[in-house]
Design an enzyme around this catalytic site. Structure first.
Site, PDB file in Angstrom:
ATOM      1  N   ASN A 210       0.857  -1.196   0.000  1.00 16.29           N
ATOM      2  CA  ASN A 210       0.000   0.000   0.000  1.00 16.29           C
ATOM      3  C   ASN A 210       0.888   1.240   0.000  1.00 16.29           C
ATOM      4  O   ASN A 210       2.117   1.140  -0.005  1.00 16.29           O
ATOM      5  CB  ASN A 210      -0.944  -0.021   1.203  1.00 16.29           C
ATOM      6  CG  ASN A 210      -0.173  -0.081   2.508  1.00 16.29           C
ATOM      7  OD1 ASN A 210       0.542   0.839   2.864  1.00 16.29           O
ATOM      8  ND2 ASN A 210      -0.305  -1.204   3.214  1.00 16.29           N
ATOM      9  N   ASP A 306      -4.464  -9.727  13.080  1.00 18.53           N
ATOM     10  CA  ASP A 306      -4.548  -8.326  13.505  1.00 18.53           C
ATOM     11  C   ASP A 306      -3.550  -8.148  14.657  1.00 18.53           C
ATOM     12  O   ASP A 306      -3.813  -8.558  15.796  1.00 18.53           O
ATOM     13  CB  ASP A 306      -5.981  -8.022  13.951  1.00 18.53           C
ATOM     14  CG  ASP A 306      -6.155  -6.572  14.359  1.00 18.53           C
ATOM     15  OD1 ASP A 306      -5.158  -5.926  14.754  1.00 18.53           O
ATOM     16  OD2 ASP A 306      -7.292  -6.080  14.289  1.00 18.53           O
ATOM     17  N   ILE A 307      -2.403  -7.564  14.358  1.00 18.65           N
ATOM     18  CA  ILE A 307      -1.320  -7.493  15.358  1.00 18.65           C
ATOM     19  C   ILE A 307      -1.765  -6.679  16.583  1.00 18.65           C
ATOM     20  O   ILE A 307      -1.629  -7.115  17.727  1.00 18.65           O
ATOM     21  CB  ILE A 307      -0.050  -6.859  14.738  1.00 18.65           C
ATOM     22  CG1 ILE A 307       0.374  -7.650  13.487  1.00 18.65           C
ATOM     23  CG2 ILE A 307       1.076  -6.790  15.759  1.00 18.65           C
ATOM     24  CD1 ILE A 307       1.469  -6.983  12.665  1.00 18.65           C
TER      25      ILE A 307
HETATM   26  O1  PMT Z   1       3.082   6.099   6.406  1.00 15.57           O
HETATM   27  P1  PMT Z   1       2.501   7.455   6.018  1.00 15.57           P
HETATM   28  O2  PMT Z   1       2.558   7.700   4.531  1.00 15.57           O
HETATM   29  O3  PMT Z   1       3.124   8.577   6.811  1.00 15.57           O
HETATM   30  O4  PMT Z   1       0.949   7.428   6.351  1.00 15.57           O
HETATM   31  C1  PMT Z   1       0.530   7.357   7.695  1.00 15.57           C
HETATM   32  C2  PMT Z   1      -0.696   6.453   7.862  1.00 15.57           C
HETATM   33  C3  PMT Z   1      -1.903   7.057   7.145  1.00 15.57           C
HETATM   34  C4  PMT Z   1      -0.423   5.052   7.290  1.00 15.57           C
HETATM   35  C5  PMT Z   1      -0.931   6.353   9.407  1.00 15.57           C
HETATM   36  O5  PMT Z   1      -1.186   7.629   9.916  1.00 15.57           O
HETATM   37  C6  PMT Z   1      -2.069   5.423   9.741  1.00 15.57           C
HETATM   38  O6  PMT Z   1      -3.235   5.782   9.762  1.00 15.57           O
HETATM   39  N1  PMT Z   1      -1.740   4.128  10.037  1.00 15.57           N
HETATM   40  C7  PMT Z   1      -2.695   3.036  10.266  1.00 15.57           C
HETATM   41  C8  PMT Z   1      -3.126   2.502   8.943  1.00 15.57           C
HETATM   42  C9  PMT Z   1      -4.085   1.338   9.068  1.00 15.57           C
HETATM   43  O7  PMT Z   1      -3.757   0.266   8.669  1.00 15.57           O
HETATM   44  O8  PMT Z   1      -5.192   1.619   9.635  1.00 15.57           O
HETATM   45  P2  PMT Z   1      -6.367   0.510   9.878  1.00 15.57           P
HETATM   46  O9  PMT Z   1      -7.523   1.349  10.234  1.00 15.57           O
HETATM   47  O10 PMT Z   1      -6.490  -0.395   8.703  1.00 15.57           O
HETATM   48  O11 PMT Z   1      -5.841  -0.339  11.087  1.00 15.57           O
HETATM   49  C10 PMT Z   1      -6.200  -0.046  12.439  1.00 15.57           C
HETATM   50  C11 PMT Z   1      -5.075  -0.340  13.372  1.00 15.57           C
HETATM   51  O12 PMT Z   1      -4.797  -1.737  13.411  1.00 15.57           O
HETATM   52  C12 PMT Z   1      -3.749   0.336  13.018  1.00 15.57           C
HETATM   53  O13 PMT Z   1      -3.159   0.767  14.223  1.00 15.57           O
HETATM   54  C13 PMT Z   1      -2.938  -0.788  12.368  1.00 15.57           C
HETATM   55  O14 PMT Z   1      -1.521  -0.598  12.571  1.00 15.57           O
HETATM   56  C14 PMT Z   1      -3.449  -2.003  13.108  1.00 15.57           C
HETATM   57  N2  PMT Z   1      -3.432  -3.246  12.305  1.00 15.57           N
HETATM   58  C15 PMT Z   1      -4.189  -3.355  11.180  1.00 15.57           C
HETATM   59  C16 PMT Z   1      -4.206  -4.554  10.483  1.00 15.57           C
HETATM   60  C17 PMT Z   1      -3.424  -5.644  10.954  1.00 15.57           C
HETATM   61  N3  PMT Z   1      -3.406  -6.796  10.311  1.00 15.57           N
HETATM   62  N4  PMT Z   1      -2.696  -5.509  12.065  1.00 15.57           N
HETATM   63  C18 PMT Z   1      -2.690  -4.332  12.752  1.00 15.57           C
HETATM   64  O15 PMT Z   1      -1.998  -4.217  13.776  1.00 15.57           O
END
Ligand code: PMT
Length: 408
Positions: A210, A306-307
């Site tokens: 991504n 989901d970590i």
């Molecule tokens: O890297 P940049 O270009 O600076 O952009 C920053 C960002 C937009 C990526 C950052 O600010 C951000 O929002 N990061 C989280 C992105 C994300 O995956 O969001 P989510 O809503 O899909 O996930 C929710 C949370 O679960 C996040 O804390 C993610 O790290 C965590 N997660 C998600 C999926 C997974 N399999 N394991 C996880 O731990």
């Protein structure tokens, strides 16, 4: 950025070729709002003239004890009164030896002894001089006296030799000084965070990823380190430099990221999931390059772990912070992630505001409400997140994920 607004820095410049970097440093400090009083030794002026510093700082340069610019002729006392710090850059072996032994034979050495503010030194000398037991003894004495030592770096030297003794670059010194003044709201805390994208292979040459650049996660790692935390960052595939004082572990896939997080989890006080971790990966990874045959192709995906959810659900969970990257309905989705994963704090951002770029606009969601931060460079936003996180931790008394303690 007016990071140094209201701060007066006394910049001591002694006789080394790195004095040219002090000119750049004084420019950076002035640009960041500092008032800079340069104290130039006789030897320092052999390398860079007083006029250069005067032009860059907009203030007269101090070179001798014997002048009547201070009303009662006491520059060696008055220059440091009200100063935020004295920084000597470059600091030669000679000035370091004088400071270690309290020798006072010029304006700079006397004002260091008479100062009532912190002293920082950026050593700069030939590698043999740096390694010499006399210099090392002096550095140990200075450290013991509470002097903050910045560097030196290792690399090519002006004399043609290679080794330790180079003065840190102007921007690095600027950052060190900035960090020095930051409130240490996470002192004694250990922070583990994830940053960047993941890469899920399809075959040996292709994969699913991504557009996360890693900039937000790296900025947050830097802000946590500035706030005094011991920081470990698990980074997906990005080519960003590692922030100072941050331990970095590079990974590619979500499975490797999970493994690295679990390995580094023991003893952590805070876990922050900034990484844009893949939610799905190819169920089967081809060992050979997949050949095209002109037909449509179906790729079967399976969900990844989901970590963040897994860490937050542990009975020994640290204080967990999640990010929510959404393209709409930020508040609804961020709040539902906070509750579903039982997180103390969720940092919500719209992908159009934060993904890939230099700036971000975030809203912080915790059990007490929503707190928007203004759009700003990612490091500024990161410092705002750290300030909120630290005060929330204090309020919750370090309870993991904001849950009541098992015995309370
Ligand atoms: O890297 P940049 O270009 O600076 O952009 C920053 C960002 C937009 C990526 C950052 O600010 C951000 O929002 N990061 C989280 C992105 C994300 O995956 O969001 P989510 O809503 O899909 O996930 C929710 C949370 O679960 C996040 O804390 C993610 O790290 C965590 N997660 C998600 C999926 C997974 N399999 N394991 C996880 O731990």
């Amino acid at each position: 950025m007016n990071a140094f607004a209201g701060k007066r820095i006394v910049l001591g410049v002694t006789g080394g070729i790195a004095a040219y970097k002090a000119a750049e440093l004084s420019r950076l400090l002035v640009k960041a709002g500092a008032t800079v009083d340069v104290v130039l030794t006789q030897a320092g002026s052999e390398f860079v003239g007083a006029m250069t510093f005067q032009a860059l700082t907009g203030r007269p340069v101090w070179q001798t004890l014997w002048n009547d610019r201070m009303s009662h002729g006491m520059a060696h006392i008055d220059l440091t009164r009200g100063a935020a710090a004295v920084l000597i850059a470059p600091a030669t072996a000679n000035v370091l030896a004088k400071l270690a032994h309290g020798v006072c034979d010029d304006l700079l050495s006397i004002l260091c002894l008479a100062r009532d503010c912190p002293l920082l030194v950026a050593p700069a000398m030939n590698r043999q001089m740096w390694e010499h037991p006399a210099t090392q003894r002096n550095m140990a004495l200075l450290s013991r006296d509470g002097v903050k030592i910045l560097g030196p770096a290792s690399g090519d030297q002006a004399c043609g030799e290679v080794g330790e003794g180079r003065m840190l670059e102007a921007k690095t010194l600027f950052d060190e000084l900035y960090t020095f003044f930051q409130p240490k709201s996470l002192a004694g805390k250990r922070v583990l965070l994830t940053a960047g994208p993941t890469f899920e292979p399809i075959d040996p040459v292709r994969g699913l990823t991504n557009s996360s650049s890693g900039k937000m996660g790296f900025a947050l790692a830097q802000a946590c380190a500035e706030a005094g935390a011991t920081v470990t960052m698990i980074a997906g595939p990005v080519a960003l430099p590692t922030p100072r004082n941050v331990q970095r572990v590079d990974v590619q896939t979500s499975a490797q990221m999970r493994e690295a997080v679990l390995q580094n989890l023991p003893g952590q006080n805070v876990f922050i999931g900034v990484a844009a971790v893949a939610d799905y990966r190819p169920k089967v990874v081809s060992t050979e390059k997949i050949k095209k045959n002109g037909e449509p192709m179906t790729l079967v995906l399976e969900a990844t772990s989901d970590i963040l959810g897994e860490i937050a659900a542990r009975p020994d969970a640290p204080f967990c912070v999640g990010f929510a990257a959404e393209s709409q309905n930020l508040e609804t989705y961020a709040e539902s992630k906070r509750k579903a994963k039982n997180l103390a704090l969720v940092v919500g951002n719209l992908v159009q505001d934060g993904l890939g770029g230099e700036t971000n606009r975030v809203t912080l969601f915790d059990a007490t409400g929503a707190y928007p931060l203004p759009s700003a460079k990612k490091i500024i936003v990161a410092r705002g997140i750290v300030a909120h996180l630290a005060s929330l931790m204090e309020k919750l008394d370090g309870k993991p994920c904001g849950k009541p303690r098992a015995n309370s």
